[in-house]
Design a protein around this motif. Structure first.
Motif, short mmCIF file in Angstrom:
data_model
loop_
_atom_site.label_atom_id
_atom_site.label_comp_id
_atom_site.label_asym_id
_atom_site.label_seq_id
_atom_site.Cartn_x
_atom_site.Cartn_y
_atom_site.Cartn_z
N LEU A 1 0.48 -1.19 -0.13
CA LEU A 1 -0.01 0.65 0.24
C LEU A 1 0.75 1.10 -0.07
N ARG A 2 2.10 1.36 0.08
CA ARG A 2 3.49 2.43 0.12
C ARG A 2 2.70 2.74 -0.66
N GLY A 3 2.65 4.75 -1.05
CA GLY A 3 2.72 5.05 -1.92
C GLY A 3 1.13 5.08 -2.36
N LYS A 4 -0.02 4.53 -1.76
CA LYS A 4 -1.64 4.14 -2.75
C LYS A 4 -1.63 5.74 -2.26
N LYS A 5 -3.38 5.66 -2.40
CA LYS A 5 -4.42 6.38 -2.28
C LYS A 5 -5.42 5.92 -1.11
N ALA A 6 -5.11 7.30 0.32
CA ALA A 6 -6.25 6.15 0.97
C ALA A 6 -7.27 6.81 1.42
N THR A 7 -9.20 6.70 1.76
CA THR A 7 -9.31 6.99 1.77
C THR A 7 -9.63 6.94 3.74
N PHE A 8 -10.43 8.04 4.25
CA PHE A 8 -10.35 7.78 5.28
C PHE A 8 -11.71 7.57 6.20
N LEU A 9 -11.78 6.82 6.66
CA LEU A 9 -13.71 7.12 7.31
C LEU A 9 -13.01 7.00 9.10
N LEU A 10 -14.14 7.76 9.35
CA LEU A 10 -14.20 7.93 11.18
C LEU A 10 -15.44 7.50 11.55
N ALA A 11 -15.64 6.58 11.95
CA ALA A 11 -16.63 6.05 12.70
C ALA A 11 -16.82 6.59 14.13
N GLY A 12 -18.02 7.21 13.87
CA GLY A 12 -18.25 8.16 15.60
C GLY A 12 -19.54 7.48 16.91
N SER A 13 -19.52 6.96 17.09
CA SER A 13 -20.20 6.25 18.51
C SER A 13 -20.12 7.42 19.98
N VAL A 14 -21.71 7.02 20.88
CA VAL A 14 -21.62 7.79 22.31
C VAL A 14 -22.34 6.08 22.18
N THR A 15 -21.68 5.46 23.52
CA THR A 15 -22.33 4.96 24.54
C THR A 15 -22.52 5.65 25.92
N LYS A 16 -23.54 5.12 26.28
CA LYS A 16 -23.67 6.14 27.39
C LYS A 16 -23.05 4.98 28.75
N THR A 17 -22.44 4.35 28.69
CA THR A 17 -20.99 3.86 29.90
C THR A 17 -19.97 4.84 29.63
N CYS A 18 -20.05 5.76 29.01
CA CYS A 18 -19.11 6.80 29.24
C CYS A 18 -19.00 7.89 30.05
#
Lengths: 354, 354
Positions: B16-33
């Motif tokens: 994957l060196r030099g190749k293009k990447a999409t970055f997906l950020l999965a955000g979630s709330v568990t009220k455990t916090c």
């Protein structure tokens, strides 16, 4: 390297971070540039060559239609050096030239030069004599049909004395312009520019429509690109207008055309990017120009300057001798969202000067 | 900058060196916090905002849903700073946000925020109350249909108290977990975490199937991403799970679902990338977690640390106060295979702290 937001929000430019850009350079000659001392964007007596040389230098790092890079009497090097340096450190995916009335065709192989059969326009103090409707429709058609395999398009210009024709165009269309227009001069030659503009505006009649006015006082680049912008929105092409007050005038023309047609535009895919030198210019006010639009426009300025350079010719930019052109402001914003390092870019630009 | 291979071989990441990447950020709330002192990933009493602020900072270098960047009581800055710094020096080609149950929508224009109509989940000591099958199917469908114009996808997470829910999930599914789970605390608050996990596990019945168990003790991110991974294999999408023990748990969930269905997975297009701080963490053991999988998984850790920094807030990472999050480990691996310089990256991160 970074950018400032002049109008709108950071989101548009941030979401283009890391994405691929096509760079279009629209070159045009208005014989207004033959008026002595009206512009320092090129070699005196040979300003008509500037867009040709800019196109060659941008694409090839050499000029073929003249022995030297266009230099002004005070030795301010063309902003094409800045755009070229960005292109070397973080290349645009594609470079194309729009011939919107060049005197001399750039000597380029392999690069696409779009030919629209447009002639250089006449001095605006001689009435410009542009078929504005025809030029507009050529731009509209090109914008409507333009296909890019990249994520966005940077649309730049090289038009010597173009701030004079832009100022005349905006004024003819009724926009507030006083002290809003920049020039490539530091000691802005207001007498020559203003007398030229006033002479041009004498021909404008009260009941002239938008196109009749533009035919008398504008230039091909402004009119064509207004068409391009309107055409591009039909297919949601993302376009960055690369320039200062001239590109602001393109948008003012779009605004006037829409007003005359009672039309609307979704401007969310269009932005304008310029330089710090325009953003901080005390002799012009791009923000005030753009605030006269009936639609919002995301506007950014690069924070790049030559504080890392000791080269006297480059220091002239920081001193206000030159401010924009050949899309250098947008190129610098492109550099900022693509991880280009300021010191490395400064060195690259210096390397062109020997 | 470089990376270590924890499991598998260098080949996957090297190709994957030099190749293009999409970055997906999965955000979630568990009220455990909301359980006091369970996590230091954010502002006490406002941990539910952390994924929202992380998304904003990653995309825009600013936070809009709060005046300040999320800081922990001891002043450990969010790992979003690391990921953002990488994005500035070597931009990802594309950033998208997955809303897997946020309390507050990130204020972003132009950036794609995928909305799956998922609500924050309940505290696991209150039974979590997740419809695990539905969440899983949403992930499966998204992974099956996800189109990328890039070469690979980096799937990251921001879930405060997510190591607690991950630990509970892995334990509920019968995996050996003792001392394998990391936390964003250095002095891991085992009493609070363990008592919460034990309370949650009380609800799990012997004959509960995988989804019934997850519904009681897990969080949306873990379940959705297990679906995403299984969906993505149907079209050979290359995916890097960006995280530590939470992303390891995603794979444990995949493993349990496959076991229950007597299914198999071609895991050759999936990898996990994490930080040096996780790799060398004495309070957790990601390798031991991943070795419980029935399929092989290429696993890497960045070698980046803050040895080039004197900033006390960043030194806390090297002291084990913070270890992972917002995909910073994978971002650092991405930086390593794209020629980013360690000193330059360190300076960039420092520049965010003023």
């Amino acid at each position: 390297m970074n950018f400032n937001t002049i109008l709108g929000s950071v989101d548009f430019l941030e979401h283009l971070r890391g994405k691929k850009a096509t760079f279009l350079l629209a070159g045009s000659v208005t014989k207004t540039c033959e008026i002595p001392n009206i512009s320092q964007a090129g070699i005196p007596g040979k300003l008509y060559l500037t867009p040709t040389l800019d196109a060659e230098f941008l694409c090839l790092k050499t000029v073929r239609s003249l022995e030297d890079i266009a230099q002004t009497p005070k030795g301010v090097p063309t902003p094409a050096l800045i755009t070229r340096a960005v292109h070397e450190l973080k290349p645009f995916s594609n470079l194309e030239i729009l011939d919107l009335g060049l005197e001399v065709k750039p000597q380029l192989n392999y690069f696409k030069i779009h030919d629209f059969a447009i002639n250089p326009s006449v001095r605006i103090d001689d009435g410009a004599q542009i078929n504005a409707m025809e030029i507009f429709q050529k731009g509209l058609e090109f914008g409507t049909n333009y296909e890019s395999s990249d994520d966005y398009v940077i649309l730049a210009e090289s038009v010597p004395s173009g701030t004079t024709t832009a100022n005349a165009s905006a004024k003819a269309l009724g926009y507030k312009c006083d002290a809003y227009f920049s020039s490539s001069f530091k000691d802005v030659p207001n007498d020559i520019k203003n007398s030229t503009i006033n002479e041009a505006l004498k021909r404008v009649q009260k009941d002239d429509d938008v196109f009749a006015k533009l035919s008398k006082v504008s230039d091909n680049m402004l009119i064509f690109n207004a068409g391009f912008i309107l055409g591009s929105t039909s297919k949601n092409l993302k376009v960055i207008l690369a320039g200062g007050t001239q590109m602001a005038t393109v948008l003012l023309i779009v605004n006037s055309i829409l007003e005359s047609m009672q039309g609307e535009i979704d401007s969310s895919n269009i932005a304008l990017c310029t330089t710090k030198w325009i953003d901080e210019d005390e002799n012009s006010n791009i923000k005030a120009l753009l605030e006269q639009l009936n639609f919002p426009i995301n506007t950014y300025a690069s924070t790049f300057d030559f504080s890392d350079s000791l080269h006297p010719a480059l220091k002239l930019y920081d001193e206000g001798e030159a401010k924009e052109g050949v899309g250098c402001g947008a190129a610098l914003c492109y550099a900022a969202i693509n991880g280009v390092n300021k010191k490395e870019l400064t060195s690259k630009i210096e390397s062109f000067l020997g």
